[in-house]
Design a protein around this motif. Structure first.
Motif, PDB file in Angstrom:
ATOM      1  N   THR A  45       0.873  -1.112  -0.045  1.00  0.00           N
ATOM      2  CA  THR A  45       0.004  -0.176  -0.168  1.00  0.00           C
ATOM      3  C   THR A  45       0.764   1.324   0.002  1.00  0.00           C
ATOM      4  N   THR A  60       0.515   3.638   1.930  1.00  0.00           N
ATOM      5  CA  THR A  60       0.932   4.209   3.386  1.00  0.00           C
ATOM      6  C   THR A  60       2.081   3.534   3.891  1.00  0.00           C
ATOM      7  N   VAL A 112       5.131   5.286   2.637  1.00  0.00           N
ATOM      8  CA  VAL A 112       5.290   6.389   3.191  1.00  0.00           C
ATOM      9  C   VAL A 112       5.948   6.088   4.759  1.00  0.00           C
ATOM     10  N   PHE A 127      -2.435  14.790   2.834  1.00  0.00           N
ATOM     11  CA  PHE A 127      -2.779  13.313   3.085  1.00  0.00           C
ATOM     12  C   PHE A 127      -1.744  12.457   2.873  1.00  0.00           C
ATOM     13  N   HIS A 128      -1.272  11.589   3.737  1.00  0.00           N
ATOM     14  CA  HIS A 128      -0.050  10.703   3.420  1.00  0.00           C
ATOM     15  C   HIS A 128      -0.722   9.288   3.644  1.00  0.00           C
ATOM     16  N   GLU A 188       3.328  16.942  -1.115  1.00  0.00           N
ATOM     17  CA  GLU A 188       2.344  16.652  -2.202  1.00  0.00           C
ATOM     18  C   GLU A 188       2.437  17.933  -3.023  1.00  0.00           C
ATOM     19  N   GLU A 194      -6.133  14.946  -2.001  1.00  0.00           N
ATOM     20  CA  GLU A 194      -7.218  14.764  -0.820  1.00  0.00           C
ATOM     21  C   GLU A 194      -7.356  16.153  -0.320  1.00  0.00           C
ATOM     22  N   ILE A 233       2.060   9.623  -4.686  1.00  0.00           N
ATOM     23  CA  ILE A 233       1.334   8.352  -4.843  1.00  0.00           C
ATOM     24  C   ILE A 233      -0.043   8.766  -5.553  1.00  0.00           C
ATOM     25  N   LYS A 277      -0.435   3.594  -6.153  1.00  0.00           N
ATOM     26  CA  LYS A 277      -1.772   3.572  -6.847  1.00  0.00           C
ATOM     27  C   LYS A 277      -1.468   3.147  -8.402  1.00  0.00           C
TER      28      LYS A 277
HETATM   29  C1  LIG Z   1      -0.783  11.585  -1.668  1.00  0.00           C
HETATM   30  C2  LIG Z   1      -1.351  10.061  -0.808  1.00  0.00           C
HETATM   31  N1  LIG Z   1      -0.329   9.523   0.038  1.00  0.00           N
HETATM   32  C3  LIG Z   1      -0.791   8.385   0.644  1.00  0.00           C
HETATM   33  C4  LIG Z   1      -1.876   7.701   0.281  1.00  0.00           C
HETATM   34  C5  LIG Z   1      -2.165   6.338   0.963  1.00  0.00           C
HETATM   35  O1  LIG Z   1      -2.071   5.455   0.211  1.00  0.00           O
HETATM   36  P1  LIG Z   1      -2.671   3.882   0.542  1.00  0.00           P
HETATM   37  O2  LIG Z   1      -4.396   4.117   0.414  1.00  0.00           O
HETATM   38  O3  LIG Z   1      -2.513   2.982  -0.798  1.00  0.00           O
HETATM   39  O4  LIG Z   1      -2.096   3.649   1.779  1.00  0.00           O
HETATM   40  C6  LIG Z   1      -2.574   8.159  -0.580  1.00  0.00           C
HETATM   41  C7  LIG Z   1      -3.896   7.679  -0.695  1.00  0.00           C
HETATM   42  O5  LIG Z   1      -4.943   8.334  -1.199  1.00  0.00           O
HETATM   43  C8  LIG Z   1      -2.508   9.594  -1.191  1.00  0.00           C
HETATM   44  O6  LIG Z   1      -3.263  10.035  -1.728  1.00  0.00           O
END
Ligand SMILES: Cc1ncc(COP(=O)(O)O)c(C=O)c1O
Length: 415
Positions: free
Chosen positions: A109, A111, A114, A137-138, A203, A208, A238, A265
């Motif tokens: 994933t 996250t 991150v 949003f991370h 970002e 988000e 991402i 993603k």
């Molecule tokens: C910029 C950003 N970082 C991290 C994430 C987290 O990714 P995941 O949902 O695959 O854990 C997202 C998910 O929307 C995101 O948009």
């Protein structure tokens, strides 16, 4: 109709509440429900479907790989699928851009990648604090959540989220210089009371966060500040990487090079889970297994990701995004803004937001619901979810793009 889900699936389910449809098929920007109802997809798996659903080139590569008993699960062992991806990504993406990065495959994933970037930055610098931006949003695991700004998500963590200081984003005070001046002051004043961070997590477009596009000069200055104070610049690409903004990496438009890049993603090209860190070689300081995990090497994702990069280059997706970007922006200016003088919009490439904040809190939700009633899947983002986010697959057919925009316009008109 949804009783299996309602009876057995956890309350935490979310998107299905906004889009109460039982899906069966998907092709490029079209989703088809069990009953045969067709929907236009302006959400693209929250950015995981940049290449369209069931992209035939990527699908063929995966099917071909599956047609023999080739290995599917291999932990992080050496495989032909991984080698194929690494070579192709290096030759088609990194080398032509003169980017000297090592690749690290993380849990599947965004996250998880991150979290890996956070650990790596802290280990490399020996500092525990990091800077993130208001509106960021991370992700939802605790480290990522500590850098995610929205209060609803943070409350879900259940513990105090520490070691992060939030800085105002590029557009926070209207003039990006103000945000940079504040950042410089925090770092330069030995009485600012804020610890020097290991890294600044960024970002370049807060997706988000409500489609906030950072200013190019702001980004360049951020890089200069990171260099001056020996802080790592980490770009979380991402959601807006992999071509979304009109270049493969979203930071290319500013000509800056982050120290660490986080991808997930659309990386696998097919909606298969995959995530990766790119890091400058000197930052590659994890010892073997220091960020381990069972699913750090989904072979189908590697095969898809290799084919995706080939598809990206062979079909010049950068030009496709530029053309579609103009279509979307012109459409918004000519057909949507005239509907109400309190509407505003912002965006870049193929991510655009229409902001209903000045009209009223519930308006964006009503617009989204009306779009769904008229067979357009579209999501909201930002403060109070007031921004309706246009995020179609990059490969959407021209007629479908216009058809979707027409539905959006008519829905806004109605609401
Ligand atoms: C910029 C950003 N970082 C991290 C994430 C987290 O990714 P995941 O949902 O695959 O854990 C997202 C998910 O929307 C995101 O948009």
């Amino acid at each position: 109709m949804y009783k299996t889900f309602e009876k057995h699936e956890s309350n935490v389910r979310s998107y299905c509440r906004n889009f109460p449809i039982k899906l069966k098929y998907a092709k490029n920007a079209q989703l088809i429900s069990e009953s045969g109802e067709k929907y236009i997809d302006f959400f693209a798996g929250a950015g995981a479907i940049n290449y369209g659903h069931n992209n035939p080139y990527i699908k063929n590569a995966i099917l071909e790989y599956l047609s023999e008993d080739t290995i599917i699960h291999a932990l992080d062992m050496y495989t032909i699928a991984k080698e194929g991806f690494i070579d192709t990504f290096y030759n088609l993406i990194l080398k032509p851009r003169n980017l000297d990065y090592k690749m690290m495959f993380c849990g599947s994933t965004g996250t998880n990648a991150v979290e890996a970037a956070l650990k790596l930055a802290r280990k490399y610098t020996g500092r525990s604090n990091v800077f993130a931006f208001s509106g960021a949003f991370h992700g939802m695991s605790l480290g990522s959540l500590s850098m995610t700004s929205d209060s609803f998500s943070r409350a879900g963590g259940g513990v105090s989220l520490n070691n992060v200081t939030f800085m105002p984003y590029s557009n926070q005070f209207g003039d990006y210089n103000k945000s940079i001046e504040y950042l410089e002051w925090v770092l330069s004043d030995d009485h600012s009371g804020i610890d020097k961070p290991a890294a600044i997590f960024l970002e370049t477009v807060q997706a988000e966060g409500g489609v906030n596009v950072c200013d190019i000069s702001w980004l360049k200055k951020l890089r200069e500040i990171c260099d001056k104070y020996e802080i790592l610049l980490v770009c979380d690409d991402i959601q807006v990487g992999i071509g979304r903004t009109g270049t493969f990496f979203s930071f290319e438009r500013a000509g800056v090079v982050p120290d660490i890049v986080v991808l997930s993603k659309s990386l696998s090209g097919f909606g298969l889970p995959m995530s990766m860190l790119l890091m400058k070689p000197e930052i590659d300081v994890f010892r073997p297994a220091e960020h381990n995990g069972t699913f750090r090497g989904n072979q189908l994702a590697f095969v898809g990701a290799k084919a995706a990069v080939e598809y990206y280059c062979a079909n010049d997706l950068n030009s496709v995004v530029k053309q579609n970007s103009e279509i979307i922006e012109n459409y918004i200016k000519e057909n949507i803004l005239p509907l109400n003088n309190k509407l505003s919009y912002r965006g870049i490439g193929m991510i655009w937001g229409i902001d209903f904040a000045e009209i009223g809190e519930d308006v964006s939700k009503k617009v989204m619901n009306e779009c769904v009633n008229n067979n357009l899947i579209i999501e909201r983002a930002g403060r109070h979810d007031s921004v309706v986010k246009i995020l179609p697959p990059l490969t959407i057919e021209r007629e479908k793009l216009i058809e979707g925009l027409n539905i959006l316009k008519e829905s806004i008109e109605k609401i």
